[in-house]
Write a protein that holds these residues in place. Structure first.
Motif, mmCIF file in Angstrom:
data_model
loop_
_atom_site.group_PDB
_atom_site.id
_atom_site.type_symbol
_atom_site.label_atom_id
_atom_site.label_comp_id
_atom_site.label_asym_id
_atom_site.label_seq_id
_atom_site.Cartn_x
_atom_site.Cartn_y
_atom_site.Cartn_z
ATOM 1 N N GLN A 1 5.514 2.091 4.251
ATOM 2 C CA GLN A 1 4.785 1.351 3.228
ATOM 3 C C GLN A 1 3.718 2.184 2.535
ATOM 4 O O GLN A 1 3.346 1.889 1.397
ATOM 5 N N ARG A 2 3.247 3.246 3.188
ATOM 6 C CA ARG A 2 2.279 4.152 2.542
ATOM 7 C C ARG A 2 2.957 5.315 1.834
ATOM 8 O O ARG A 2 2.285 6.107 1.153
ATOM 9 N N ALA A 3 4.275 5.440 1.972
ATOM 10 C CA ALA A 3 4.993 6.539 1.322
ATOM 11 C C ALA A 3 4.816 6.465 -0.188
ATOM 12 O O ALA A 3 4.742 5.382 -0.775
ATOM 13 N N ARG A 4 4.743 7.629 -0.829
ATOM 14 C CA ARG A 4 4.494 7.698 -2.269
ATOM 15 C C ARG A 4 5.804 7.795 -3.041
ATOM 16 O O ARG A 4 6.703 8.551 -2.695
ATOM 17 N N ARG A 5 5.880 6.993 -4.078
ATOM 18 C CA ARG A 5 7.009 7.062 -4.991
ATOM 19 C C ARG A 5 6.804 8.196 -5.991
ATOM 20 O O ARG A 5 5.746 8.830 -6.021
ATOM 21 N N ARG B 1 2.482 5.961 -6.853
ATOM 22 C CA ARG B 1 2.071 4.743 -6.157
ATOM 23 C C ARG B 1 2.724 4.661 -4.781
ATOM 24 O O ARG B 1 3.838 5.145 -4.585
ATOM 25 N N SER B 2 2.021 4.014 -3.852
ATOM 26 C CA SER B 2 2.641 3.752 -2.559
ATOM 27 C C SER B 2 3.695 2.660 -2.718
ATOM 28 O O SER B 2 3.683 1.890 -3.689
ATOM 29 N N VAL B 3 4.607 2.608 -1.764
ATOM 30 C CA VAL B 3 5.608 1.545 -1.772
ATOM 31 C C VAL B 3 4.921 0.183 -1.724
ATOM 32 O O VAL B 3 5.297 -0.746 -2.457
ATOM 33 N N ALA B 4 3.895 0.055 -0.888
ATOM 34 C CA ALA B 4 3.180 -1.216 -0.784
ATOM 35 C C ALA B 4 2.526 -1.586 -2.109
ATOM 36 O O ALA B 4 2.583 -2.742 -2.543
ATOM 37 N N ARG B 5 1.879 -0.614 -2.760
ATOM 38 C CA ARG B 5 1.232 -0.892 -4.049
ATOM 39 C C ARG B 5 2.267 -1.303 -5.092
ATOM 40 O O ARG B 5 2.014 -2.202 -5.910
ATOM 41 N N LEU C 1 -6.618 -2.069 3.266
ATOM 42 C CA LEU C 1 -5.610 -2.029 2.214
ATOM 43 C C LEU C 1 -5.705 -0.776 1.357
ATOM 44 O O LEU C 1 -4.694 -0.328 0.799
ATOM 45 N N ALA C 2 -6.887 -0.190 1.266
ATOM 46 C CA ALA C 2 -7.023 1.049 0.506
ATOM 47 C C ALA C 2 -6.163 2.157 1.102
ATOM 48 O O ALA C 2 -5.705 3.050 0.381
ATOM 49 N N ASP C 3 -5.925 2.107 2.411
ATOM 50 C CA ASP C 3 -5.063 3.103 3.046
ATOM 51 C C ASP C 3 -3.627 3.015 2.525
ATOM 52 O O ASP C 3 -2.855 3.969 2.646
ATOM 53 N N PHE C 4 -3.273 1.857 1.973
ATOM 54 C CA PHE C 4 -1.932 1.641 1.430
ATOM 55 C C PHE C 4 -1.920 1.784 -0.096
ATOM 56 O O PHE C 4 -0.928 1.450 -0.738
ATOM 57 N N GLY C 5 -3.036 2.234 -0.646
ATOM 58 C CA GLY C 5 -3.114 2.417 -2.089
ATOM 59 C C GLY C 5 -3.249 1.124 -2.863
ATOM 60 O O GLY C 5 -2.990 1.091 -4.067
#
Length: 295
Positions: free
Chosen positions: A170-174, A178-182, A212-216
């Motif tokens: 979920q924190r991986a960057r596209r 953006r993160s997947v979660a964001r 939540l900031a950890d997840f962007g």
């Protein structure tokens, strides 16, 4: 009346009315074995049904909604689904909003069939909203969008969950940074709900035990219109404090649904209604004084 009745209000409007009345509690219905034992109920479909129907009665007119965890009914096979159907029928009769915690996700006609099972008017399993996963992409949820628009149903998309295994994905960057979660939050915000509603038909699941900031995820969204509903597990037994909701969710707090299950269900049927009433009042007051106002 339930959400499928002719002329009935949509999930988003009914949820908006509950939130405006400071009802933010989502009562989990989790009839797992230790809780059934705590209630003096058998670990079978009849015990799950009894617990579910007791929760519906206690939540009516007090909590914003209930959230049956389908796995705890599904484990009993066809008898468990029959029990769940009766719990859902009670909820429709009592006018209690139901979020079916099914976490379904697939593509094409397969996901459309899941949506039909849980959201189509007249289905024995009809709920007002369902939790979904979009690992195949937000567009894979398209099979539910017609039901959401035509019949006033709702979706809650998993975005940032509290289990430790989820963070890496979920924190991986596209490619766009953006993160997947964001991206899940942004896609939910972009869903076009009716112009006259204060709460969107599509919301997200965000764990209350997370930063939540950890997840962007930027929680400074007080101007979002309609408001993004946030289903937030983690309060109560899992350790998150409702008094900290403002710092956790920021501008997302107005449309927050604080999910509590074990902290309310523990102790059995005796005193259940009083526990639901007390937690609903405490959560409503905490959010009224600690979070943003209606967008």
């Amino acid at each position: 009346m339930g959400g499928s009745a002719a002329g009935a209000e949509s999930f988003s409007n009914r949820l908006g009315s509950a939130l405006a009345a400071k009802r933010h509690l989502c009562v989990g219905i989790d009839p797992h074995a230790p809780l059934l034992d705590d209630w003096g109920l058998p670990n079978d479909a009849s015990g799950a049904e009894r617990m579910g129907r007791e929760v519906i009665a206690a939540a009516a007119g007090v909590a914003a909604c209930v959230k049956p965890q389908i796995a705890f009914f599904e484990r009993f096979g066809s008898a468990g689904f029959a029990a769940l159907e009766r719990v859902l029928a009670d909820a429709r009769a009592a006018g209690v909003l139901v979020i079916a915690d099914v976490k379904r996700g697939d593509i094409g006609s397969s996901f459309a069939a899941y949506a039909e099972a849980w959201l189509a008017p007249g289905s024995p399993l009809e709920a007002d909203a369902m939790t979904v996963t979009a690992y195949q992409g937000f567009g894979s949820l398209g099979g539910a969008f017609d039901l959401v628009r035509a019949h006033g149903k709702g979706l809650f998309v998993l975005a940032a969950t509290s289990n430790p295994e989820a963070g890496e994905v979920q924190r991986a960057r596209r490619a766009d940074g953006r993160s997947v979660a964001r991206a899940m939050v942004d896609d939910a915000l972009a869903f076009e709900s009716p112009a006259d509603t204060h709460v969107s038909s599509v919301g997200v699941v965000l764990g209350a035990t997370l930063t939540l900031a950890d997840f962007g995820i930027d929680v400074a969204l007080p101007s979002a219109r309609p408001a993004l509903p946030v289903l937030a597990p983690g309060f109560g037994h899992q350790g998150a404090r409702i008094e900290d909701a403002a710092s956790i969710f920021g501008g997302l707090g107005w449309a927050l649904l604080a999910n509590e299950s074990r902290s309310i269900l523990s102790g059995g049927a005796s005193g259940l209604a009083e526990r639901v009433r007390a937690r609903s009042a405490a959560i409503g007051e905490a959010l009224a004084h600690g979070t943003s106002t209606r967008p």
